[in-house]
Design an enzyme around this catalytic site. Structure first.
Site, PDB file in Angstrom:
ATOM      1  N   LEU A 179       0.801  -1.114   0.064  1.00 52.93           N
ATOM      2  CA  LEU A 179       0.025   0.166  -0.207  1.00 52.93           C
ATOM      3  C   LEU A 179       0.925   1.365   0.189  1.00 52.93           C
ATOM      4  O   LEU A 179       1.839   1.410   0.656  1.00 52.93           O
ATOM      5  CB  LEU A 179      -1.034   0.077   1.197  1.00 52.93           C
ATOM      6  CG  LEU A 179      -1.604   1.352   1.582  1.00 52.93           C
ATOM      7  CD1 LEU A 179      -2.720   1.544   0.160  1.00 52.93           C
ATOM      8  CD2 LEU A 179      -2.229   1.258   2.763  1.00 52.93           C
ATOM      9  N   GLU A 180       0.627   2.049  -0.834  1.00 53.60           N
ATOM     10  CA  GLU A 180       1.608   3.332  -1.086  1.00 53.60           C
ATOM     11  C   GLU A 180       0.761   4.268  -0.519  1.00 53.60           C
ATOM     12  O   GLU A 180      -0.416   4.592  -1.285  1.00 53.60           O
ATOM     13  CB  GLU A 180       2.077   3.416  -2.431  1.00 53.60           C
ATOM     14  CG  GLU A 180       2.699   4.798  -2.793  1.00 53.60           C
ATOM     15  CD  GLU A 180       3.033   5.077  -4.327  1.00 53.60           C
ATOM     16  OE1 GLU A 180       2.325   4.574  -4.911  1.00 53.60           O
ATOM     17  OE2 GLU A 180       4.292   5.544  -4.591  1.00 53.60           O
ATOM     18  N   ILE A 181       1.228   5.259   0.455  1.00 51.98           N
ATOM     19  CA  ILE A 181       0.363   6.079   1.126  1.00 51.98           C
ATOM     20  C   ILE A 181       0.844   7.453   0.664  1.00 51.98           C
ATOM     21  O   ILE A 181       1.878   7.762   0.779  1.00 51.98           O
ATOM     22  CB  ILE A 181       0.124   6.083   2.710  1.00 51.98           C
ATOM     23  CG1 ILE A 181      -0.858   4.763   3.027  1.00 51.98           C
ATOM     24  CG2 ILE A 181      -0.425   7.354   3.189  1.00 51.98           C
ATOM     25  CD1 ILE A 181      -1.051   4.518   4.275  1.00 51.98           C
TER      26      ILE A 181
END
EC number: 1.1.1.211
Lengths: 475, 759
Positions: free
Chosen positions: B505-507
């Site tokens: 997951l890239e935040i």
């Protein structure tokens, strides 16, 4: 009653000041309690509530509970229920047309008689104008039948209701597999020979493997014995403790049977066989014998065995419940009041059998009583380990605080008041019928030994539980 | 403790209780308190407890080894003790394995070999123990932990989901070096042992029992006199003590009765020809799967073979030597680096959010939206799934159900658990219930005006504290946040498809995003089981931005006449799990086109190379990749086979570029693809999009399939040498221009040999 009164006066005549004060009390006190020096003061004299109808048990009976696969094995469930109903009719002589409603509890349903209450009532000679329905709530099914009856009466819908329960474990529905059923149903709808043949061509041999019912939770797929073994381990209940408790149950049941306390039993002439008059599962053994058994569920080191579990049982019970006014108007002398009751439920995996622990403090609170007020405890004994685990849970502040949201423990029941005429471990446990047996045992014990209040409690599959206060009817 | 049990609530039973002559002796703790391992004596059974200080897990460190030997010697020397139980004091973990830092710090093979030999020596003593030792396993029993357990005489494991057994060394590029390669084949049979060691898979307790890896199972307990965890481990200990006594008294045999199949297999293994065939098959399989990029699996086969063919002395020797060799390879450094990076990205550096997200809402029930919903309900979050049409919503709901039901088929869930998890999902077409939402994740169509529309709609119905997260792969978050009333609550959460399988997951945070909003998003992502990198906002963020130049190069290579199959072989041969052309099909050609155009505008010529027209033409012909059944390949429902899409020939022919022979060797093609990726990644660190190289490596490997054996772009530069990377780039720059110009940070690293991304 009069003799007690007079004797009291005689004994106390010298101190007349006290005599007057005491003379009132024996009215609600039994002879035995009077004999005991340390008489407990009840926090409440009765649980009657203003503007609420008093509900009474006029009479309750059961046919003998038999190990499944014995004398009842060729009958159908409604046959057993019919026998219990006939016994009730015979014992009470209640006019059939007075009965407003009939409710029966059952667990493993015979599909042919899914409303077993109606089939049994018709066959037992009740009026065909009396409606009947069947309820199911696992091991507290007949408790549900009784409380439903109480509700109907309290709300003024009915005056006279018969509640009961039945279970026949000698025969259970074993079904075709889903695939087989589907094919058979599709065959029914197939119109042409071609369609039929193409359906039949899909047949595989494994379609024939049957589906067996299990005493397992649908949600967790765990059998009850397995859960009981884990529960016992969680509360550190040893194998020896469990065997000792089971032995106690059998010994007390034997004693009660021999002394004729099990007066709720009505004889049942089984068609083509002998008349049954006694429960046949009571078998006091020895701890040595019991220690030899291998664990039945968690192998090889579990603690629940065949000897410390309740066995598969056939049986039925029935009870005549009325509003007090109606009973008195009809000239009956009721046996007991049915008072506050409660149903509880909790985690069906790890707390499957802890119903009594949860229900007891709640029903006591509701009734405004304490454990000390209870003269007779009648708990359903599914497994020794389950009863002992419940004792430990009831006696644990830690458990009360962390799992029940209560400040303090309720305390475990004193054994001298607990299931002293045996329990499900020894008398047997026809799932749907046990609740009525518990209430009648409680009522009869109050009548026999004196005392005001009894507490009935039971656990049930699905992680549910029930408790009810039974109050003695003044003699 | 025992005393209180004896006089507990059941003392009322006295009437029925036979006086117990067998009073349990009190528990005696040894006086010498050790840090890692202590023991006490119950009757004639020593209970040895493992408890690594200040850690959630137990690891085998040098100190633990030393203490373990001391304890064993005392146990063996004591006349009072006849058997022993080995148990962890930590409920969730038996032993998680050897201390990775201890291995990672090894600089020479000899050093690592010594570690292996030391462990082998202790476990051999354990195996030959004159007093039976029972391993009582609750929680993870991995690597060295399992090797220790199988050296014991008996194993009892708790049958819960936390209890897993396995030898995951291969995933770190090494092999089980404490006797595992020699004991496992004997214990579970050669095929099963190969499977365990070559895949590194975790085995649940019930499966382990069937395989013969453990001898008994203990059921986990619910609440009783103590908390479930505490009581279960206590119960495990009680049962283990019973079995230890039984073994000492010879009432229980440690030998397991084997099933018919097992007997047949072990008989077959006595025939040399069969053994040779098995080695051959396994070796072939490993070679095709690893493409020779990973040395560990082949060495494992080799070591097992040595043990079986030449006896265990040779086997143990080979094990320790190969262990030493593997421990200092580039591959193991890369894989261990990834492991520690992953551990890092499983933590919330932003602290505990003020409000725990209990009610989540997902907008859009498409592939991504439904995937996000699935991983959320899975962890017990109440999730609203909103779509605009009944059909769209139904498709999404079905996707979630299917995802859960597949787990039931694999027996990872019961049907009841599936139902109760599925009840956390509420599908709807309106904004009902959004007034309670703590976070809304939108996964609507990738179009700024659509995103703006839903943002406004959502902010009108959600409470002040509600976080608005956008799942976009390329639209800058600050542009989305431009219309927000609460820009500090807007954040990007870039999930990867398929959401339930891809770990990353890239935040994305903007300048305005508050720290608490970030903490909240990370907390939700962690709950969803994701490995998280947090990056700054910018066109393409980190992952998409690295992918774009790489894809551009891929298109150019295709235009230069390399056919997609060949290109796939070249890229997978370099270590990418999915070939470059297949990747484009999987991502979706239309998405690729979108991204290429957007980022092309943002970064100009530097992102050029291949022609976007190729993608445009594919889209116009409906070749959208796997989802439309045709892309570079033709896909058929239900069939895994794919053949080249012959209709692509005309498109490729019309856009054909002349190949430059000086940079078109197979190796050059591979490096053209990889160096553009790496250069862009380093540039992201230089520009501050990335906070740390570790996040860059995790993002590249877990999100984009960058070769794990290289450890990610930054590790690759460290291990391969920055100068060499720059040399490659310069070579291609000379042909293609500024698309290959190395960035400043990379040049800095090339100029100073002691500069490393990982010190």
């Amino acid at each position: 009653m009069t003799s007690i009164l007079t004797s009291t006066f005689k004994n106390l005549s010298t101190t007349s000041k006290w005599a007057l004060r005491f003379s009132i009390r024996p009215l609600s006190c039994s002879s035995q309690l009077q004999a005991a020096p340390a008489v407990q003061t009840k926090s409440k004299k009765t649980l009657a509530k203003p503007n609420v109808k008093n509900i009474v048990v006029v009479e309750g009976v059961r046919i003998p509970f038999l190990l499944s696969g014995t004398l009842y094995k060729d009958l159908m469930p409604h046959d057993l229920a019919r026998a219990a109903l006939s016994g009730l009719l015979h014992r009470t002589n209640v006019p059939k047309d007075v009965v407003d409603y009939i409710i029966f509890g059952t667990v493993i349903q015979e599909v042919k008689t899914s409303n077993v209450a109606r089939e049994a009532a018709l066959g037992a000679g009740f009026s065909d104008k009396t409606p009947a329905h069947t309820v199911t709530m696992a091991c507290i099914s007949s408790n549900q039948a009784m409380t439903t009856a109480a509700g109907l009466i309290a709300s003024g819908q009915c005056d006279v209701v018969v509640a009961g329960g039945v279970e026949l474990m000698s025969d259970v529905p074993i079904r075709h597999s889903r695939k087989m059923r589907k094919m058979m149903l599709d065959l029914n709808k197939a119109k042409s020979l071609g369609q039929r043949l193409s359906l039949l061509s899909q047949f595989r041999l494994n379609f024939l493997s049957p589906e067996l019912p299990a005493v397992a939770e649908f949600s967790t797929n765990e059998t009850m014995g397995h859960s009981a073994d884990r529960l016992a381990a969680a509360f550190a209940v040893s194998r020896l403790e469990q065997d000792e408790y089971a032995l106690r149950s059998h010994s007390l049941a034997k004693k009660a049977q021999d002394e004729g306390h099990l007066s709720d039993i009505v004889p049942f002439k089984v068609p083509g066989k002998d008349t049954v008059t006694k429960d046949n599962g009571i078998r006091p053994s020895s701890l040595e014998q019991m220690a030899k058994l291998k664990p039945a569920f968690i192998k090889p080191y579990g603690t629940v065995t065949a000897a410390n579990s309740s066995f598969l049982t056939d049986g039925a019970s029935a009870m005549l419940i009325m509003s007090e006014d109606k009973a008195l108007a009809m000239g009956y002398k009721p046996k007991a009041y049915l008072r506050d009751f409660i149903y509880v439920s909790q985690d069906p995996k790890d707390q499957l059998l802890l119903g009594p622990t949860y229900a007891t403090p709640k029903v006591l609170e509701k009734a405004g009583l304490t454990m000390n007020d209870i003269d007779a405890f009648e708990f359903h004994e599914a497994f020794s380990g389950q009863i002992l685990a419940n004792f430990k849970a009831m006696d644990s502040d830690w458990f009360a605080q962390n799992y029940m949201g209560r400040k303090i423990k309720v305390g475990s029941p004193p054994l001298e008041k607990f299931n002293v005429w045996g329990g499900s471990l020894s008398l047997g446990h026809p799932f749907g019928a046990t609740g009525c047996r518990l209430v009648m045992a409680a009522a009869n014990r109050l009548r026999k030994d004196g005392g005001q209040y009894a507490l009935v409690a039971a656990c049930a599959a699905g992680g549910q539980g029930h408790a009810m206060i039974v109050e003695a009817y003044p003699k | 403790m025992v005393a209180s049990r004896a006089i507990g609530s059941l003392s009322r039973f006295s009437a029925f209780r036979i006086l117990r002559s067998r009073g349990e002796p009190a528990f005696v703790f040894s006086f010498l308190a050790r840090t890692h391992i202590n023991y006490g004596v119950k009757g004639d059974v020593a209970v040895i407890r493992i408890n690594s200080p200040d850690s959630k897990v137990n690891t085998l460190t040098k100190e633990a080894h030393t203490e373990f030997v001391e304890v064993l010697n005392e146990v063996w020397a004591s006349d009072q003790i006849r058997s022993a139980v080995l148990i962890s004091s930590k409920p969730g973990c038996f032993i998680a394995g050897a201390d990775i830092n201890m291995l990672a710090s090894c600089t020479t093979p000899q050093e690592a070999t010594r570690i292996s030999q030391e462990a082998q020596r202790i476990f051999e003593k354990l195996e030959k123990s004159p007093k039976p030792i029972v391993a009582a396993i609750s929680g993870s029993c991995l690597g060295g932990g399992l090797e220790l357990a199988i050296a014991c005489q008996y194993r009892i494991a708790t049958k819960d989901r936390k209890t897993v057994l396995g030898v995951p060394e291969v995933l770190l590029g090494i092999l089980p070096g404490a006797g595992g390669t020699q004991r496992l084949p004997k214990m579970v049979g050669v095929p099963a042992a190969f499977d365990m060691m070559l895949t590194g898979r975790n085995i649940r307790a019930d499966r382990a029992k069937k395989m013969g890896l453990v001898d008994q199972l203990v059921e986990p307990l619910g609440p009783g006199i103590k908390s479930p965890e505490e009581r279960t481990i206590e119960y495990l200990e009680e049962i283990a003590v019973t079995f230890a006594k039984g073994l000492a008294d010879k009432k229980i045999s440690p030998k397991r009765s084997k099933g018919l199949m097992e007997k047949l297999t072990s008989y077959a293994m006595t025939i040399p020809f069969v053994r040779q065939q098995i080695y051959k098959t396994v070796e072939e399989k490993v070679r095709t799967q690893t493409k020779g990029l990973y040395p560990a699996p082949l060495k494992i086969i080799d070591v097992v073979k040595t043990g079986l063919e030449q006896g265990s002395d040779a086997g143990y020797l080979a094990e320790s030597q190969k262990f030493g060799e593997l421990a200092v390879t580039r591959e193991s450094k890369a894989l261990m680096g990834l492991y520690s990076g992953q551990v890092l990205c499983k933590k919330n550096k932003f602290g505990v959010p003020q409000k725990n997200v209990q009610h989540l809402a997902v907008l859009g029930a498409g592939l991504m939206g439904a995937g996000i919903a699935q991983v959320s309900v899975d962890k017990g979050m109440k999730t609203l799934l909103k779509d605009t049409t009944v059909a769209g919503l139904g498709r999404g709901q079905q996707q979630v159900f299917k995802g859960l039901n597949d787990k039931v088929k694999k027996k990872a869930l019961t049907s009841f658990e599936r139902d109760s998890i599925f009840s956390n999902l509420i599908g709807q077409l309106d904004y009902q219930g959004f007034e309670k939402a703590d976070m809304v994740i939108e996964a609507v169509f990738e179009d700024l005006s659509v995103k703006h529309k839903v943002l406004k709609e959502v902010e009108a119905v959600t409470p002040e504290h509600c976080v608005f997260a956008s799942n976009t792969s390329a639209l800058p978050i600050n542009q989305i946040a431009a219309v927000s009333k609460r820009p500090e609550k807007v954040i990007g959460m870039h999930y990867f498809s398929p959401v339930d399988k891809m770990q990353l997951l890239e935040i994305i945070t903007t300048d305005k995003t508050s720290k608490d909003t970030t903490a909240s998003a990370v907390a939700v992502g962690l709950k969803q089981g994701k490995v998280i990198i947090v990056v700054k906002d910018g066109p393409g963020f980190y992952t998409t931005r690295c992918l774009a130049p790489m894809m551009s190069e891929v298109i150019r290579i295709l235009q230069e006449g390399v056919d997609p199959k060949k290109l796939d072989t070249l890229t997978t041969g370099f270590g990418f799990p999915v070939g470059a052309a297949t990747l484009a099909d999987e991502v979706g050609v239309d998405v690729a086109q979108h991204v290429a155009e957007d980022l092309g505008k943002a970064f100009g010529e530097r992102f050029g190379g291949g022609s976007v027209d190729l993608l445009k033409q594919m889209v116009s012909k409906g070749f959208l990749g796997r989802k439309s059944g045709k892309g570079f390949y033709v896909y058929q429902e239900g069939s895994k086979k794919k053949s080249l899409n012959s209709d692509m020939d005309s498109i490729l022919a019309s856009l054909k570029l002349p190949a430059k022979p000086e940079v078109s060797s197979e190796e050059d093609i591979q490096y053209r693809v990889v160096t553009r990726f790496v250069n862009e990644a380093v540039l992201c660190l230089q520009e501050g999009i990335l906070a740390t190289p570790a996040e860059g490596d995790i993002g590249a490997v877990f999100g984009l399939g960058f070769p794990p054996c290289l450890g990610g772009p930054f590790r690759f530069v460290d291990l391969y040498g920055a100068q060499k990377v720059v040399d490659r780039l310069r070579k291609y720059e000379a042909v293609y221009g500024n698309q290959f110009t190395p960035c400043q940070l990379l040049l800095d690293h090339a100029n100073s040999s002691n500069k490393k991304f990982y010190q």
